[in-house]
Design a protein around this motif. Structure first.
Motif, PDB file in Angstrom:
ATOM      1  N   GLN A 177       0.837  -1.200   0.000  1.00  0.00           N
ATOM      2  CA  GLN A 177       0.000   0.000   0.000  1.00  0.00           C
ATOM      3  C   GLN A 177       0.871   1.248   0.000  1.00  0.00           C
ATOM      4  N   GLY A 178       0.218   2.370  -0.220  1.00  0.00           N
ATOM      5  CA  GLY A 178       0.916   3.646  -0.197  1.00  0.00           C
ATOM      6  C   GLY A 178       1.218   4.146  -1.592  1.00  0.00           C
ATOM      7  N   THR A 179       1.722   5.377  -1.649  1.00  0.00           N
ATOM      8  CA  THR A 179       2.017   5.998  -2.945  1.00  0.00           C
ATOM      9  C   THR A 179       3.440   5.732  -3.413  1.00  0.00           C
ATOM     10  N   ALA A 180       4.299   5.266  -2.498  1.00  0.00           N
ATOM     11  CA  ALA A 180       5.691   4.986  -2.850  1.00  0.00           C
ATOM     12  C   ALA A 180       6.078   3.616  -2.293  1.00  0.00           C
ATOM     13  N   VAL A 181       6.600   2.767  -3.150  1.00  0.00           N
ATOM     14  CA  VAL A 181       6.965   1.406  -2.758  1.00  0.00           C
ATOM     15  C   VAL A 181       8.394   1.131  -3.212  1.00  0.00           C
ATOM     16  N   THR A 182       9.156   0.485  -2.349  1.00  0.00           N
ATOM     17  CA  THR A 182      10.497   0.039  -2.714  1.00  0.00           C
ATOM     18  C   THR A 182      10.512  -1.476  -2.771  1.00  0.00           C
ATOM     19  N   VAL A 183      11.088  -1.996  -3.834  1.00  0.00           N
ATOM     20  CA  VAL A 183      11.250  -3.436  -4.012  1.00  0.00           C
ATOM     21  C   VAL A 183      12.728  -3.760  -3.820  1.00  0.00           C
ATOM     22  N   LEU A 184      13.021  -4.719  -2.948  1.00  0.00           N
ATOM     23  CA  LEU A 184      14.400  -5.112  -2.673  1.00  0.00           C
ATOM     24  C   LEU A 184      14.673  -6.452  -3.329  1.00  0.00           C
ATOM     25  N   GLY A 185      15.609  -6.459  -4.290  1.00  0.00           N
ATOM     26  CA  GLY A 185      15.961  -7.699  -4.964  1.00  0.00           C
ATOM     27  C   GLY A 185      15.941  -7.548  -6.463  1.00  0.00           C
ATOM     28  N   GLY A 186      17.042  -7.943  -7.121  1.00  0.00           N
ATOM     29  CA  GLY A 186      17.170  -7.758  -8.559  1.00  0.00           C
ATOM     30  C   GLY A 186      16.985  -9.006  -9.375  1.00  0.00           C
ATOM     31  N   GLY A 187      16.283 -10.012  -8.831  1.00  0.00           N
ATOM     32  CA  GLY A 187      15.999 -11.225  -9.574  1.00  0.00           C
ATOM     33  C   GLY A 187      14.729 -11.090 -10.391  1.00  0.00           C
ATOM     34  N   ARG A 225       0.722   0.256 -12.473  1.00  0.00           N
ATOM     35  CA  ARG A 225      -0.518   0.715 -11.833  1.00  0.00           C
ATOM     36  C   ARG A 225      -0.402   2.146 -11.299  1.00  0.00           C
ATOM     37  N   GLY A 226       0.741   2.805 -11.544  1.00  0.00           N
ATOM     38  CA  GLY A 226       0.885   4.213 -11.196  1.00  0.00           C
ATOM     39  C   GLY A 226       1.556   4.492  -9.872  1.00  0.00           C
ATOM     40  N   THR A 227       2.139   3.481  -9.243  1.00  0.00           N
ATOM     41  CA  THR A 227       2.814   3.655  -7.955  1.00  0.00           C
ATOM     42  C   THR A 227       4.250   4.120  -8.185  1.00  0.00           C
ATOM     43  N   ALA A 228       4.706   5.084  -7.404  1.00  0.00           N
ATOM     44  CA  ALA A 228       6.109   5.499  -7.455  1.00  0.00           C
ATOM     45  C   ALA A 228       6.955   4.342  -6.934  1.00  0.00           C
TER      46      ALA A 228
END
Length: 454
Positions: A125-135, A148-151
């Motif tokens: 949830q939220g307007t800004a999401v961080t994804v950890l992992g480059g696989g 879907r428009g999320t930062a």
């Protein structure tokens, strides 16, 4: 697996113990749900006839001497006798030792999640999401969130996402494509601490993170088997009949180790399930590993890795390449004689289709390799819609008849729905009529079943 047993004539009761509180889910399509292009309910198949599915039933122990599985459902402890036991435990996510991401018991902090179940999608949830992992999962998740428009920010320790699989050139082009699609990519960084609303990195920078998604790998779930005394190496060791060291116990999917290796992925699990269904119904069958193919589910760019990358370093291998920096396209083929031993392709959907087909069937490459890589239609192999479940219907996106049928059973009952779920017809479009015929045929079959008997 259940469908295969029925197809081969098994009419006895099958008990399924599912630790999840929802019916069995089609995990490869979770990022499609995350995009908002697919409803979560479509990942849950209709109950198979004769199957006794117990949800929220956590298997706690296997007594191989008495042939009983002990499980816990809420506060109730149950025992389930078996003649044959199939372990389809899958894999569990690897949680990095990141301060602030979990407590001492390993429970994830609010705002932190993995992506293994449909309910995990709701936690992002939220307007800004961080994804950890480059696989692969990290790339697919970040791409889905951006769509879907999320930062969205993708953080990986390598120079670029999928660097080890694509090589420096291909991975750099992938980064460029992701950034064009709205994903901020921070390569060569390591997360050092998570705090509510942000992630701190080792170079002193921070990223906004209303939610932090951990795509940091998985490991085979072998704890139940190991505690039962069943042989475990990296995964649960199985033979060609997918039988463990206990002759009445089999294992399939991400948890199984066959011929010295574990293979993650839906296609491999389906192949194992088909083999085991045949074995358990008295047929002669032996599991043979499916050719290794990685195909990303991302709108940002078409990416595929075919065959073992170690083939590029084998003696006697010739390498053919294509680099188009302006068009963000790249390809490398490892040729053993005139056969494809391995390939890496990015931004070339038609070439991906042709190369994957040639590799899967062990067919020779055409003499005009450049036309093959450019995806010129005259060099595409003919469609394989020969009625077999594994025949390819959509060459561009490597969608088989089986995948379309599975999507239909899961609720995608129209051509647009099948397209959303499988991406069939979204390459060159040459399979559109074939998909329409299959969809109409399945609809007619259902209609005939519903007709009253005269």
């Amino acid at each position: 697996m259940l469908r295969g047993l029925r197809r081969h004539g098994h009419d006895g009761t099958v008990t399924v113990l599912s630790a999840e509180h929802h019916p069995v889910q089609h995990r490869p399509l979770l990022t499609t749900v995350l995009q908002g292009r697919l409803e979560a309910g479509m990942l849950r198949p209709e109950p198979e006839h004769g199957a006794r599915v117990l949800t929220g039933a956590v298997a706690t122990a296997v007594d191989t001497a008495r042939r009983v599985v002990h499980a816990r459902q809420g506060d109730t402890v149950t025992a389930h006798p078996y003649d044959v036991l199939v372990l389809a435990c899958g894999a569990r996510p690897v949680i990095p030792p990141l301060p602030g991401a979990s407590d001492r018991t390993g429970r994830l902090a609010p705002g932190v999640t993995t992506l293994r179940e449909v309910t995990d999608c709701d936690r992002i949830q939220g307007t800004a999401v961080t994804v950890l992992g480059g696989g692969p999962l990290g790339v697919e998740t970040a791409s889905a969130l951006a769509l879907r428009g999320t930062a969205t920010t993708l953080v990986c320790s390598g120079p670029h996402p999928l660097h080890e699989r694509l090589g420096g050139t291909g991975a750099a082009l992938l980064t460029a494509r992701l950034q064009e699609a709205g994903v901020e990519v921070l390569g060569g960084r390591r997360a050092v601490r998570r705090e509510p609303g942000r992630l701190l990195l080792d170079d002193g920078t921070e990223t906004a993170a209303d939610s932090l998604v951990l795509c940091t790998g998985v490991e085979p779930e072998v704890r139940l088997a190991r505690a039962a005394g069943i042989r475990v190496h990296h995964g649960i060791v199985v033979d060609d009949a997918l039988r463990t060291s206990d002759s009445r116990v089999h294992a399939i999917g991400d948890c199984a180790e066959h011929a010295g290796r574990t293979v993650a992925g839906h296609e491999s699990a389906l192949a194992q399930a088909d083999t085991l269904a045949a074995v358990l119904t008295g047929r002669e069958a032996a599991h043979r590993p499916t050719p290794a193919v990685l195909r990303l589910r991302t709108h940002a760019v078409d990416v595929a890795c075919v065959g073992p990358l170690a083939a590029f370093r084998r003696s006697g291998i010739r390498t053919v390449g294509l680099l188009d920096p302006a068009g963000r396209r790249h390809a490398r083929l490892a040729l053993d004689g005139d056969r494809i031993a391995a390939a890496v392709l990015l931004g070339l959907p038609e070439a991906i289709a042709a190369v994957s087909h040639l590799h899967r069937r062990g067919l020779p490459v055409p003499s005009d390799r450049l036309s093959l890589l450019l995806g010129i239609r005259s060099h595409l192999p003919p469609a394989e819609d020969d009625g077999r479940a594994d025949s390819l219907v959509c060459l561009c996106n490597q969608v088989s008849r089986r995948q379309l049928a599975d999507a239909w059973e899961l609720g995608a009952r129209t051509v647009p729905a099948l397209v959303r779920v499988t991406r069939a017809t979204t390459g060159c479009g040459g399979c559109t009529e074939r998909v329409e015929r299959l969809c109409a045929g399945w609809a007619d079959a259902v209609g005939r079943e519903l007709e009253p008997t005269p």
